[in-house]
Write a protein that holds these residues in place. Structure first.
Motif, short mmCIF file in Angstrom:
data_model
loop_
_atom_site.label_atom_id
_atom_site.label_comp_id
_atom_site.label_asym_id
_atom_site.label_seq_id
_atom_site.Cartn_x
_atom_site.Cartn_y
_atom_site.Cartn_z
N VAL A 39 -0.71 80.68 22.00
CA VAL A 39 -1.11 80.77 23.41
C VAL A 39 -1.72 82.14 23.69
O VAL A 39 -2.74 82.25 24.39
N LEU A 40 -1.12 83.19 23.15
CA LEU A 40 -1.64 84.54 23.39
C LEU A 40 -3.06 84.71 22.86
O LEU A 40 -3.81 85.56 23.35
N GLU A 41 -3.44 83.90 21.87
CA GLU A 41 -4.80 83.96 21.35
C GLU A 41 -5.84 83.57 22.39
O GLU A 41 -7.01 83.91 22.26
N THR A 42 -5.42 82.85 23.43
CA THR A 42 -6.37 82.41 24.45
C THR A 42 -6.62 83.48 25.51
O THR A 42 -7.46 83.29 26.39
N LEU A 43 -5.88 84.58 25.45
CA LEU A 43 -6.11 85.71 26.36
C LEU A 43 -7.16 86.64 25.79
O LEU A 43 -7.34 86.71 24.56
N ASN A 44 -7.84 87.38 26.66
CA ASN A 44 -8.73 88.41 26.12
C ASN A 44 -7.87 89.60 25.68
O ASN A 44 -6.68 89.67 26.03
N PRO A 45 -8.43 90.52 24.90
CA PRO A 45 -7.61 91.60 24.34
C PRO A 45 -6.82 92.40 25.38
O PRO A 45 -5.64 92.70 25.18
N THR A 46 -7.45 92.76 26.49
CA THR A 46 -6.75 93.55 27.51
C THR A 46 -5.63 92.74 28.16
O THR A 46 -4.52 93.25 28.37
N GLU A 47 -5.90 91.47 28.46
CA GLU A 47 -4.86 90.62 29.04
C GLU A 47 -3.68 90.49 28.09
O GLU A 47 -2.52 90.53 28.51
N ALA B 232 -2.72 92.63 25.77
CA ALA B 232 -1.99 93.89 25.72
C ALA B 232 -1.07 94.03 26.94
O ALA B 232 0.10 94.39 26.82
N VAL B 233 -1.61 93.73 28.11
CA VAL B 233 -0.82 93.86 29.33
C VAL B 233 0.35 92.87 29.31
O VAL B 233 1.48 93.24 29.65
N PHE B 234 0.10 91.65 28.89
CA PHE B 234 1.17 90.65 28.87
C PHE B 234 2.28 91.07 27.91
O PHE B 234 3.47 90.99 28.26
N VAL B 235 1.93 91.49 26.71
CA VAL B 235 2.94 91.89 25.72
C VAL B 235 3.75 93.08 26.23
O VAL B 235 4.99 93.08 26.16
N LEU B 236 3.06 94.08 26.74
CA LEU B 236 3.76 95.28 27.20
C LEU B 236 4.65 95.00 28.41
O LEU B 236 5.75 95.56 28.53
N ARG B 237 4.19 94.13 29.30
CA ARG B 237 4.94 93.85 30.53
C ARG B 237 6.02 92.80 30.32
O ARG B 237 7.20 93.02 30.62
N GLU B 238 5.63 91.62 29.78
CA GLU B 238 6.55 90.49 29.72
C GLU B 238 7.49 90.54 28.53
O GLU B 238 8.60 90.02 28.60
#
Length: 303
Positions: free
Chosen positions: A119-127, A129-135
């Protein structure tokens, strides 16, 4: 997995912030990239950068290291996405052997699962990074803004967008460990015994199988759909002469009970799957030999 800090003098390793936070750094890079090999490379580059700066001038070593790894991973991910556009067949993340309690031990939660990495592959790189760091790691919007050189308000917007995107695509699955154990054992028995009917009974009507061979080994280059198609393909693989001697074994891969294919002492593939309403709904079969380093070392829990 090779420990990059082995080159650090023993007397310094115990107090070196890089060693102290290595699991966090590897987890960040791995979740950003979905690649064990690339994550290791990122850690090597980060270690060199860390030991090239005046460490006494770094007020918050952990934040400095996370920022370094995040930005290195962002650069790597941007170039990797272009490469993946020409990848032969389905692209799947590299599997990683983890301890049974890896989610708690490494603070990676359910996002370490293969399904979530897809699923994370469907995000752009910045999204991503933000998702991993936040969630995953729980950093504040202000902290993430500092890592990425973005205003806090912008990070908040990116986070909201990424979270909504992930939630809409996150696969539904059963969390009953005992049921997963039982289904896994039945699946392996059906494959070993060549029992088509038993195997089909374990598969959901809408089951799909993705097979990543990377064009290096023989693999289905398109997703397979439906119990009959998937079951016959699995038994066909087991029946091939080249598969003689293969045994299926259960193992915890990316935080979930999964299956690995073994010949002798060599692990030649990892099969991860989602179980929904007591049946297997999605299967992801990683057999690309260049992407199996994370399952070769028994008991490796570096993530």
């Amino acid at each position: 997995m090779q420990d990059r800090e082995n080159s650090i003098p023993a007397a310094d390793a115990a107090i070196d912030p890089f060693v102290e936070h290595r699991r966090l750094l590897f987890g960040t890079a791995y979740q950003m990239l979905g690649s064990v090999a690339d994550a290791e490379d990122i850690l090597q580059d980060a270690w060199l950068k860390w030991h090239a700066v005046d460490q006494d001038s770094v007020e918050h070593p952990k934040s400095y290291l996370v920022r370094t790894v995040t930005n290195l991973a962002l650069n790597r991910l941007t170039s990797a996405r272009a490469t993946r556009e020409t990848y032969v067949g389905p692209w799947l993340p590299e599997p990683l052997l983890t301890a049974p309690n890896a989610a708690e031990e490494t603070e990676l939660a359910d996002t370490v699962s293969t399904a979530m990495l897809v699923v994370l592959e469907t995000l752009n790189p910045t999204e991503r990074a933000v998702f991993v760091l936040r969630e995953v790691f729980g950093y504040s919007f202000a902290e993430i803004g500092g890592f990425l050189d973005r205003p806090e308000a912008t990070v908040r917007q990116i986070s909201h967008r990424a979270k909504s995107h992930v939630q809409s695509r996150r696969p539904r699955f059963d969390s009953d460990d005992a049921a997963r154990q039982e289904i896994t054992q039945k699946f392996m028995a059906a494959c070993h015994g060549g029992d088509l009917n038993a195997l089909m009974e374990l598969l959901a009507p809408e089951v799909t199988l993705w097979n990543d061979g990377g064009g290096i080994v023989t693999a289905a280059r398109r997703p397979l759909h439906g119990p009959d198609h998937v079951a016959r393909w699995m038994l066909g693989v087991m029946a091939k002469p080249v598969s003689a001697g293969i045994r299926l074994e259960s193992a915890v891969v990316n935080g979930e009970l999964s299956i690995i294919g073994v010949i002798g002492d060599y692990r030649l593939g990892a099969l991860t799957y989602d179980i929904v309403d007591g049946r297997i709904e999605n299967l992801r079969f990683q057999v690309n030999p260049q992407k199996l380093g994370g399952i070769q070392a028994a008991g490796d829990t570096t993530a």
